[in-house]
Each structure stands twice: as C-alpha cells, then as structure tokens.
Design a protein around this motif. Structure first.
Motif, PDB file in Angstrom:
ATOM      1  N   LEU A   1       0.818  -1.219   0.000  1.00  0.00           N
ATOM      2  CA  LEU A   1       0.000   0.000   0.000  1.00  0.00           C
ATOM      3  C   LEU A   1       0.853   1.271   0.000  1.00  0.00           C
ATOM      4  N   ASP A   2       2.074   1.188   0.500  1.00  0.00           N
ATOM      5  CA  ASP A   2       2.927   2.376   0.586  1.00  0.00           C
ATOM      6  C   ASP A   2       3.969   2.477  -0.514  1.00  0.00           C
ATOM      7  N   GLY A   3       4.120   1.464  -1.302  1.00  0.00           N
ATOM      8  CA  GLY A   3       5.125   1.533  -2.363  1.00  0.00           C
ATOM      9  C   GLY A   3       5.451   0.145  -2.867  1.00  0.00           C
ATOM     10  N   TRP A   4       6.610   0.024  -3.415  1.00  0.00           N
ATOM     11  CA  TRP A   4       7.034  -1.241  -4.004  1.00  0.00           C
ATOM     12  C   TRP A   4       7.527  -2.178  -2.914  1.00  0.00           C
ATOM     13  N   ALA A   5       7.145  -3.430  -3.007  1.00  0.00           N
ATOM     14  CA  ALA A   5       7.580  -4.461  -2.069  1.00  0.00           C
ATOM     15  C   ALA A   5       7.867  -5.736  -2.854  1.00  0.00           C
ATOM     16  N   HIS A   6       8.767  -6.540  -2.309  1.00  0.00           N
ATOM     17  CA  HIS A   6       9.122  -7.796  -2.960  1.00  0.00           C
ATOM     18  C   HIS A   6       7.907  -8.718  -2.999  1.00  0.00           C
ATOM     19  N   ASP A   7       7.671  -9.284  -4.161  1.00  0.00           N
ATOM     20  CA  ASP A   7       6.559 -10.208  -4.349  1.00  0.00           C
ATOM     21  C   ASP A   7       7.129 -11.593  -4.620  1.00  0.00           C
ATOM     22  N   PRO A   8       7.100 -12.470  -3.612  1.00  0.00           N
ATOM     23  CA  PRO A   8       7.693 -13.794  -3.796  1.00  0.00           C
ATOM     24  C   PRO A   8       6.974 -14.648  -4.835  1.00  0.00           C
ATOM     25  N   ALA A   9       5.744 -14.300  -5.179  1.00  0.00           N
ATOM     26  CA  ALA A   9       4.991 -15.090  -6.159  1.00  0.00           C
ATOM     27  C   ALA A   9       5.658 -15.079  -7.526  1.00  0.00           C
TER      28      ALA A   9
END
Length: 140
Positions: free
Chosen positions: A112-120
């Motif tokens: 919600l606040d920005g880019w985050a690592h997506d393990p999928a």
C-alpha cells in the motif's frame, strides 16, 4: 428533508436524497483529493483511525453521549444495540484489527505504501487505486 454529512473533514448540510449533480460534485472533489490521500503513509492512516477509536472508548465522553442521543432519534435500533455498536468502535479501529483485515483482504500491507518484494514472481509489486469510489452506506 435536510441532513448533515461529514465529508472531507467538514460538516455539510444538504437536502436528501443525494441527487445526481451532487453525487457528481462529490466524486469530482474526491478525485481532487486523490493525490493527497495516496501520499499519506499507511502508518499515519492507522494512527489516526486508532486514535479515533480510543476517542470513542469512554461512554461518558460528551461526543459519545451526543452520538448515542442523535442515533436514538435517527435510527430504529434499541439503545442497547446502539451502545454495543459504539462500544465496538475502539476494537474495530485498532491498528491490530485493521492490519489483520488488510492482510486478509489484500495481503502484505507494504504494497500500500510503495514497491515491495513479491515472492509469487520474484520481483516487486505495488498497489494503486484504479479510481475514485463513492460509497453510500446502507441505512438499515
């Protein structure tokens, strides 16, 4: 019929029901506020909501007594049901409850606040709103 509504930080007196031109203006105003809202970090939003819940936690506080009285004159619920609903606000608006709901409905709140690592898929993702939403609460 006349009513008051709290919209974008101010009380507005208007005629009910909300007609199409008034709804269009409300949505236009929301679109103008989108950038400011999007720039507000989730932690700040959670802080404000949790403080709001704490402000409603004292049943003898003037705002809670006033709300109880106004609600009893506006809706057909029993006094006990209104009291129970008001008593729920601190828990519903607690940081832990809100984060639990975000995780259940959206997943990792960091998106919600920005880019985050997506393990999928092994890269980064972020979430952004697709537009403005007008929600009219049910009266029942």
């Amino acid at each position: 019929m006349s009513s008051e509504r709290f919209t974008f930080g101010r009380w507005i007196s208007d005629a009910l029901p909300l007609d199409a031109p008034a709804a269009e203006e409300l949505v236009a105003h929301a679109r103008r506020e989108t950038a400011r809202a999007a720039a507000t970090p989730l932690d700040r939003i959670l802080d404000v909501l949790e403080a709001t819940g704490r402000a409603w936690s004292d049943p003898q506080a003037p705002r809670v007594r006033e709300a109880r009285e106004r609600l009893q004159s506006l809706i057909p619920f029993s006094a006990a049901m209104i009291d129970r609903t008001l008593e729920m606000l601190p828990q519903v608006l607690s940081r832990d409850a809100l984060l639990e709901r975000i995780r259940a409905e959206l997943g990792d709140p960091d998106y919600l606040d920005g880019w985050a690592h997506d393990p999928a898929f092994g890269g980064s993702s972020t979430w952004r709103p697709r537009g403005t939403l007008l929600h009219v609460s049910a009266g029942n």
